[in-house]
Motif scaffolding. Structure first.
Motif, PDB file in Angstrom:
ATOM      1  N   GLU A 174       0.818  -1.209   0.000  1.00  0.00           N
ATOM      2  CA  GLU A 174       0.000   0.000   0.000  1.00  0.00           C
ATOM      3  C   GLU A 174       0.852   1.259   0.000  1.00  0.00           C
ATOM      4  OE1 GLU A 174      -2.599   2.558   3.223  1.00  0.00           O
ATOM      5  OE2 GLU A 174      -2.762   0.373   3.310  1.00  0.00           O
ATOM      6  N   GLU A 176       4.438   1.813  -0.454  1.00  0.00           N
ATOM      7  CA  GLU A 176       5.649   2.084  -1.222  1.00  0.00           C
ATOM      8  C   GLU A 176       5.429   2.561  -2.653  1.00  0.00           C
ATOM      9  OE1 GLU A 176       8.370  -1.130  -0.489  1.00  0.00           O
ATOM     10  OE2 GLU A 176       8.553  -0.576   1.651  1.00  0.00           O
ATOM     11  N   PRO A 177       4.282   2.355  -3.283  1.00  0.00           N
ATOM     12  CA  PRO A 177       4.098   2.975  -4.605  1.00  0.00           C
ATOM     13  C   PRO A 177       4.118   4.503  -4.574  1.00  0.00           C
ATOM     14  CG  PRO A 177       2.604   1.125  -4.360  1.00  0.00           C
ATOM     15  CD  PRO A 177       3.235   1.360  -3.006  1.00  0.00           C
ATOM     16  N   ASP A 178       3.730   5.121  -3.450  1.00  0.00           N
ATOM     17  CA  ASP A 178       3.796   6.575  -3.325  1.00  0.00           C
ATOM     18  C   ASP A 178       4.043   6.917  -1.862  1.00  0.00           C
ATOM     19  OD1 ASP A 178       3.592   9.311  -3.423  1.00  0.00           O
ATOM     20  OD2 ASP A 178       1.752   9.342  -4.629  1.00  0.00           O
ATOM     21  N   VAL A 179       5.295   6.752  -1.449  1.00  0.00           N
ATOM     22  CA  VAL A 179       5.661   6.912  -0.045  1.00  0.00           C
ATOM     23  C   VAL A 179       5.332   8.318   0.459  1.00  0.00           C
ATOM     24  CG1 VAL A 179       7.608   7.030   1.554  1.00  0.00           C
ATOM     25  CG2 VAL A 179       7.440   5.139  -0.071  1.00  0.00           C
ATOM     26  N   ARG A 180       5.645   9.318  -0.342  1.00  0.00           N
ATOM     27  CA  ARG A 180       5.462  10.696   0.102  1.00  0.00           C
ATOM     28  C   ARG A 180       3.988  10.991   0.383  1.00  0.00           C
ATOM     29  NH1 ARG A 180       5.126  16.209  -1.129  1.00  0.00           N
ATOM     30  NH2 ARG A 180       6.885  17.443  -0.348  1.00  0.00           N
ATOM     31  N   ALA A 181       3.109  10.581  -0.514  1.00  0.00           N
ATOM     32  CA  ALA A 181       1.683  10.842  -0.320  1.00  0.00           C
ATOM     33  C   ALA A 181       1.150  10.075   0.885  1.00  0.00           C
ATOM     34  CB  ALA A 181       0.904  10.465  -1.580  1.00  0.00           C
ATOM     35  N   TRP A 182       1.598   8.851   1.070  1.00  0.00           N
ATOM     36  CA  TRP A 182       1.117   8.046   2.198  1.00  0.00           C
ATOM     37  C   TRP A 182       1.553   8.684   3.520  1.00  0.00           C
ATOM     38  CZ3 TRP A 182       2.272   5.407   6.590  1.00  0.00           C
ATOM     39  CH2 TRP A 182       1.321   4.478   7.045  1.00  0.00           C
ATOM     40  N   ASP A 219      -5.673  16.890   1.202  1.00  0.00           N
ATOM     41  CA  ASP A 219      -4.289  17.009   0.771  1.00  0.00           C
ATOM     42  C   ASP A 219      -3.533  18.091   1.532  1.00  0.00           C
ATOM     43  OD1 ASP A 219      -4.689  15.081  -1.275  1.00  0.00           O
ATOM     44  OD2 ASP A 219      -5.596  16.626  -2.547  1.00  0.00           O
ATOM     45  N   ASP A 231       9.836  16.184   2.568  1.00  0.00           N
ATOM     46  CA  ASP A 231      10.866  15.674   1.662  1.00  0.00           C
ATOM     47  C   ASP A 231      11.916  14.862   2.423  1.00  0.00           C
ATOM     48  OD1 ASP A 231       9.723  16.779  -0.605  1.00  0.00           O
ATOM     49  OD2 ASP A 231      11.011  18.557  -0.605  1.00  0.00           O
ATOM     50  N   ALA A 234      10.195  11.508   3.433  1.00  0.00           N
ATOM     51  CA  ALA A 234       9.942  10.695   2.253  1.00  0.00           C
ATOM     52  C   ALA A 234      11.249  10.198   1.643  1.00  0.00           C
ATOM     53  CB  ALA A 234       9.142  11.494   1.225  1.00  0.00           C
ATOM     54  N   GLU A 238      11.886   6.370   0.959  1.00  0.00           N
ATOM     55  CA  GLU A 238      12.045   5.970  -0.440  1.00  0.00           C
ATOM     56  C   GLU A 238      13.311   5.129  -0.580  1.00  0.00           C
ATOM     57  OE1 GLU A 238      10.134   6.206  -2.935  1.00  0.00           O
ATOM     58  OE2 GLU A 238       8.831   7.970  -2.780  1.00  0.00           O
TER      59      GLU A 238
END
Length: 341
Positions: A174, A176-182, A219, A231, A234, A238
């Motif tokens: 769930e 790792e496809p978009d670590v920053r958003a999670w 958001d 940043d 993340a 990342e």
């Protein structure tokens, strides 16, 4: 033995990054100041960077402030075995850090999972850790209920987030496809100024077939978290992935077995608790806080910060710094036996 590492971008000039040997490999730490040692232990999903506001404040007050990357995080070692993240391993790491820094004793302070790690470190190694500060998550001694059984009951028709984290690879798929958003959604969901209203929140419960992120709303970043801060977090995850961090949750039953000899045991060293009024860790664990006369008989002060969420030392850094430094300065001289003249 310790080795210097390349410093990262930090908002003050005299911070030092270092790698020290520990039972699980190496622990990365950041230190500032000189004097009695104060060891800072972060929670999930964070890093040493969560103490960026405390390091200079503690150093300025005359202490040696050291914030670690817990094993599995940041630049610290990441053992592959799930069982390498049991509580006993974290306790051993903390003691090893103190000795690697040339000290015999320290005060330990933790937040979130770091609070539980700090509490158990003080419990198991009173010979090294002379006082303990707990942020957000109260101390609750080991009891007779196997944790995963208790969490299954809490979830009911849905799945409590700790249960959701148990299966290796599931939460990673769930996140790792978009670590920053999670991360942004997770931080916002537990921050006072961006969390859902109390009556609307099921943040910690996952419906069948859903993901934890389905509970995230909006958001908007919380006021304490800049884009640059996000940043930093993340960028670390990342690079490392989340498995080491999540493996802490995957050891709750193993911890329960390992700590059987300490069932119900109090922490007797001088202690401090600071919680957030709007933090589920505070409201759900009110019984643990009420039990402090028994479970934390050395408690010096306990504080609930009004209108504060979970990320307490970042949400309310000035207030936490004042309380934390005041507590450190009020500790009896005998709690610094190897550091004071």
């Amino acid at each position: 033995m310790s080795q210097p590492t390349r410093p990262s971008s930090v908002p003050w000039p005299d911070v030092k990054h270092r790698l020290v040997d520990a039972p699980g490999g190496r622990i990365h730490l950041v230190e500032q100041g000189t004097g009695p040692l104060v060891l800072l232990v972060h929670g999930f999903p964070e890093s040493w960077y969560s103490w960026r506001h405390q390091l200079p404040a503690i150093a300025e007050a005359g202490f040696r402030a050291v914030a670690i990357d817990v094993r599995g995080y940041g630049r610290s070692s990441k053992p592959s075995e799930v069982e390498a993240y049991r509580m006993l391993a974290h306790v051993a790491d903390n003691a090893a850090v103190v000795h690697a820094l040339g000290e015999e004793s320290a005060v330990i302070v933790g937040h979130d999972w770091g609070s539980a790690i700090a509490a158990n470190t003080a419990l198991l190694r009173p010979d090294v850790f002379t006082a303990v500060g707990l942020l957000s998550v109260p101390y609750s001694p080991r009891n007779g209920y196997r944790p995963t059984d208790a969490f299954a009951r809490i979830g009911g028709d849905e799945e409590f987030y700790v249960s959701y984290f148990q299966t290796p690879g599931r939460a990673e798929a769930e996140i790792e496809p978009d670590v920053r958003a999670w991360l942004a959604g997770f931080y916002a969901g537990l921050s006072a100024d961006t969390m859902p209203a109390a009556g609307e929140s099921r943040f910690f419960f996952v419906p069948k077939g859903a993901k934890l992120a389905d509970r995230f709303t909006g958001d908007t970043l919380p006021s304490w978290l800049t884009e640059a801060d996000l940043d930093v977090y993340a960028g670390e995850f990342e690079r490392t992935g989340l498995t080491g961090a999540l493996n802490r949750y995957r050891n709750v039953d193993r911890d329960w077995e390992d700590l059987a000899a300490w069932d119900g045991a109090p922490i007797t060293q001088p202690s401090l608790f600071i919680g957030g009024e709007l933090d589920a860790s505070t409201t759900w664990m009110a019984d643990a806080i009420n039990a402090y006369p028994v479970t934390l008989p050395g408690l010096i002060s306990s504080h609930i910060l009004e209108k504060c969420g979970h990320w307490i030392q970042q949400e309310r850094s000035d207030e936490v710094n004042r309380l934390l430094v005041g507590w450190l300065q009020a500790l009896p001289a005998q709690e610094w036996p190897h550091a004071l003249p």
